[in-house]
Design a protein around this motif. Structure first.
Motif, PDB file in Angstrom:
ATOM      1  N   LEU A   1      -4.438   3.745   2.111  1.00 45.16           N
ATOM      2  CA  LEU A   1      -4.735   2.516   2.845  1.00 45.16           C
ATOM      3  C   LEU A   1      -5.676   1.617   2.053  1.00 45.16           C
ATOM      4  N   GLU A   2      -6.658   2.202   1.397  1.00 49.19           N
ATOM      5  CA  GLU A   2      -7.572   1.413   0.553  1.00 49.19           C
ATOM      6  C   GLU A   2      -6.809   0.699  -0.561  1.00 49.19           C
ATOM      7  N   LYS A   3      -5.873   1.417  -1.181  1.00 49.06           N
ATOM      8  CA  LYS A   3      -5.071   0.808  -2.250  1.00 49.06           C
ATOM      9  C   LYS A   3      -4.210  -0.331  -1.709  1.00 49.06           C
ATOM     10  N   GLU A   4      -3.624  -0.107  -0.538  1.00 47.79           N
ATOM     11  CA  GLU A   4      -2.753  -1.128   0.044  1.00 47.79           C
ATOM     12  C   GLU A   4      -3.538  -2.368   0.460  1.00 47.79           C
ATOM     13  N   ILE A   5      -4.751  -2.186   0.932  1.00 46.10           N
ATOM     14  CA  ILE A   5      -5.607  -3.331   1.261  1.00 46.10           C
ATOM     15  C   ILE A   5      -5.885  -4.152   0.007  1.00 46.10           C
ATOM     16  N   HIS A   6      -6.153  -3.448  -1.076  1.00 41.27           N
ATOM     17  CA  HIS A   6      -6.388  -4.137  -2.359  1.00 41.27           C
ATOM     18  C   HIS A   6      -5.128  -4.885  -2.804  1.00 41.27           C
TER      19      HIS A   6
ATOM     20  N   LEU B   1      -0.571 -12.835   6.949  1.00 41.25           N
ATOM     21  CA  LEU B   1      -1.072 -11.928   5.918  1.00 41.25           C
ATOM     22  C   LEU B   1      -2.568 -11.681   6.084  1.00 41.25           C
ATOM     23  N   GLU B   2      -3.316 -12.713   6.441  1.00 39.74           N
ATOM     24  CA  GLU B   2      -4.752 -12.552   6.687  1.00 39.74           C
ATOM     25  C   GLU B   2      -5.005 -11.626   7.875  1.00 39.74           C
ATOM     26  N   ILE B   3      -4.204 -11.796   8.929  1.00 41.19           N
ATOM     27  CA  ILE B   3      -4.341 -10.932  10.106  1.00 41.19           C
ATOM     28  C   ILE B   3      -4.022  -9.481   9.738  1.00 41.19           C
ATOM     29  N   LEU B   4      -2.971  -9.290   8.936  1.00 43.37           N
ATOM     30  CA  LEU B   4      -2.589  -7.942   8.517  1.00 43.37           C
ATOM     31  C   LEU B   4      -3.704  -7.286   7.715  1.00 43.37           C
ATOM     32  N   GLU B   5      -4.292  -8.029   6.783  1.00 45.16           N
ATOM     33  CA  GLU B   5      -5.375  -7.467   5.976  1.00 45.16           C
ATOM     34  C   GLU B   5      -6.574  -7.106   6.855  1.00 45.16           C
ATOM     35  N   THR B   6      -6.906  -7.962   7.803  1.00 43.69           N
ATOM     36  CA  THR B   6      -8.028  -7.691   8.710  1.00 43.69           C
ATOM     37  C   THR B   6      -7.786  -6.413   9.511  1.00 43.69           C
ATOM     38  N   ASP B   7      -6.573  -6.256  10.023  1.00 42.09           N
ATOM     39  CA  ASP B   7      -6.262  -5.068  10.816  1.00 42.09           C
ATOM     40  C   ASP B   7      -6.207  -3.811   9.963  1.00 42.09           C
ATOM     41  N   MET B   8      -5.787  -3.953   8.719  1.00 37.98           N
ATOM     42  CA  MET B   8      -5.797  -2.792   7.817  1.00 37.98           C
ATOM     43  C   MET B   8      -7.222  -2.348   7.531  1.00 37.98           C
ATOM     44  N   ARG B   9      -8.115  -3.290   7.358  1.00 39.97           N
ATOM     45  CA  ARG B   9      -9.528  -2.938   7.152  1.00 39.97           C
ATOM     46  C   ARG B   9     -10.116  -2.275   8.398  1.00 39.97           C
ATOM     47  N   ARG B  10      -9.720  -2.776   9.555  1.00 39.83           N
ATOM     48  CA  ARG B  10     -10.184  -2.179  10.802  1.00 39.83           C
ATOM     49  C   ARG B  10      -9.657  -0.756  10.950  1.00 39.83           C
ATOM     50  N   ALA B  11      -8.391  -0.547  10.571  1.00 43.47           N
ATOM     51  CA  ALA B  11      -7.816   0.792  10.633  1.00 43.47           C
ATOM     52  C   ALA B  11      -8.534   1.743   9.682  1.00 43.47           C
ATOM     53  N   LEU B  12      -8.943   1.233   8.530  1.00 42.70           N
ATOM     54  CA  LEU B  12      -9.671   2.057   7.567  1.00 42.70           C
ATOM     55  C   LEU B  12     -11.019   2.498   8.137  1.00 42.70           C
TER      56      LEU B  12
ATOM     57  N   ALA C   1       5.362  -3.893   7.175  1.00 37.59           N
ATOM     58  CA  ALA C   1       4.772  -5.231   7.149  1.00 37.59           C
ATOM     59  C   ALA C   1       4.576  -5.719   5.722  1.00 37.59           C
ATOM     60  N   GLN C   2       4.178  -4.827   4.831  1.00 34.69           N
ATOM     61  CA  GLN C   2       3.983  -5.216   3.433  1.00 34.69           C
ATOM     62  C   GLN C   2       5.317  -5.540   2.764  1.00 34.69           C
ATOM     63  N   GLU C   3       6.353  -4.781   3.092  1.00 36.39           N
ATOM     64  CA  GLU C   3       7.680  -5.086   2.538  1.00 36.39           C
ATOM     65  C   GLU C   3       8.150  -6.470   2.973  1.00 36.39           C
ATOM     66  N   LEU C   4       7.956  -6.770   4.255  1.00 33.90           N
ATOM     67  CA  LEU C   4       8.337  -8.094   4.765  1.00 33.90           C
ATOM     68  C   LEU C   4       7.475  -9.185   4.152  1.00 33.90           C
ATOM     69  N   ALA C   5       6.209  -8.877   3.903  1.00 33.81           N
ATOM     70  CA  ALA C   5       5.318  -9.864   3.295  1.00 33.81           C
ATOM     71  C   ALA C   5       5.785 -10.210   1.878  1.00 33.81           C
ATOM     72  N   VAL C   6       6.191  -9.204   1.124  1.00 37.63           N
ATOM     73  CA  VAL C   6       6.693  -9.438  -0.236  1.00 37.63           C
ATOM     74  C   VAL C   6       7.969 -10.282  -0.189  1.00 37.63           C
ATOM     75  N   ALA C   7       8.854  -9.969   0.746  1.00 36.93           N
ATOM     76  CA  ALA C   7      10.104 -10.731   0.877  1.00 36.93           C
ATOM     77  C   ALA C   7       9.820 -12.179   1.259  1.00 36.93           C
ATOM     78  N   ASN C   8       8.887 -12.388   2.193  1.00 36.47           N
ATOM     79  CA  ASN C   8       8.492 -13.747   2.577  1.00 36.47           C
ATOM     80  C   ASN C   8       7.889 -14.508   1.413  1.00 36.47           C
ATOM     81  N   ARG C   9       7.010 -13.845   0.688  1.00 36.45           N
ATOM     82  CA  ARG C   9       6.358 -14.498  -0.459  1.00 36.45           C
ATOM     83  C   ARG C   9       7.369 -14.934  -1.501  1.00 36.45           C
ATOM     84  N   ASN C  10       8.291 -14.037  -1.834  1.00 36.96           N
ATOM     85  CA  ASN C  10       9.278 -14.360  -2.862  1.00 36.96           C
ATOM     86  C   ASN C  10      10.154 -15.535  -2.448  1.00 36.96           C
ATOM     87  N   LYS C  11      10.610 -15.529  -1.185  1.00 31.21           N
ATOM     88  CA  LYS C  11      11.471 -16.601  -0.695  1.00 31.21           C
ATOM     89  C   LYS C  11      10.746 -17.938  -0.701  1.00 31.21           C
TER      90      LYS C  11
END
Length: 237
Positions: free
Chosen positions: A151-156, A86-97, A47-57
């Motif tokens: 996971l903490e680093k990736e959330i940041h 991206l907001e949903i992804l960050e929320t779910d990553m925090r929940r997973a943590l 998901a983060q890889e796709l997010a970076v690709a989306n952002r760049n495009k």
């Protein structure tokens, strides 16, 4: 061509984000396992890889002065959808943590979330989770700690990405017009359902009319038989 590529990337991100949310909801449940945690890690990284690709495009397109006004409006709409993903992804990553801290894998007799399943499995589960049957080396015991730190680093990193997006491309969500009116999809589904029911009623009408005619014929025949029998009985008596 660029628009189609952006839509394809955004669609892929939406699917992976939805998959990640589904996996997060199973942490701490009876299906929780090492395989689940590994799948969670792979999914969030994808998901983060796709997010970076989306952002760049999208960033490159929205900062291009040569883009027409109509195309820019469409890219801004895609940008808002991307930001929401991206907001949903960050929320779910925090929940997973949080769930990862509450439900570590390699801890004897760790509590599990009740899923409503019942049966004679309590004895088997107790034996499976006993200290005598558990053989983990030091690396296995530390895998939860390492993954949660990652996971903490990736959330940041996701948070930083969202901040950089706002700095590079200023697209307030309230300025983006939706392509459909609020509730349009729901109204469309209702109208389709209503039309389907109407078509079904039309198909049933000939059958209903035929059934009524057949019932009338049967009733008349029964009535005639009853009259004949009554006349015969009267003559015999």
């Amino acid at each position: 061509m660029v628009k189609e590529e952006c839509k394809a990337l955004l669609d892929a991100l939406s699917r992976v984000t939805a998959c990640y949310r589904h996996l997060v909801l199973t942490i701490g449940g009876t299906s929780d396992s090492q395989n689940l945690r590994e799948e969670l890690k792979k999914t969030r990284q994808k998901a983060q890889e796709l997010a970076v690709a989306n952002r760049n495009k999208l960033t490159a397109v929205l900062r291009d002065k040569a883009v027409s006004k109509e195309d820019k409006a469409e890219f801004e709409r895609l940008w808002v959808i991307f930001s929401t993903c991206l907001e949903i992804l960050e929320t779910d990553m925090r929940r997973a943590l949080e769930l990862g801290h509450d439900f570590p894998l390699h801890v004897p007799k760790r509590p599990l979330v009740q899923t409503g399943m019942s049966g004679g499995t309590s004895g088997v589960a107790a034996r499976a989770m006993s200290v005598q049957n558990m053989k983990y080396d030091e690396a296995d015991r530390n895998i939860d700690v390492v993954d949660l730190k990652d996971l903490e680093k990736e959330i940041h990193q996701v948070g930083e990405m969202m901040y950089e997006m706002e700095m590079k491309v200023n697209v307030p969500q309230w300025t983006v017009e939706a392509k459909q009116n609020p509730g349009a999809e729901l109204n469309s589904a209702i109208s389709m359902g209503t039309s389907s029911i109407g078509m079904l009623d039309e198909e049933r009408k000939p059958f209903c009319h035929g059934s009524k005619a057949l019932a009338g014929v049967i009733f008349t025949a029964v009535l005639l038989v009853a009259v004949i029998l009554a006349v015969c009985v009267a003559k015999l008596s």
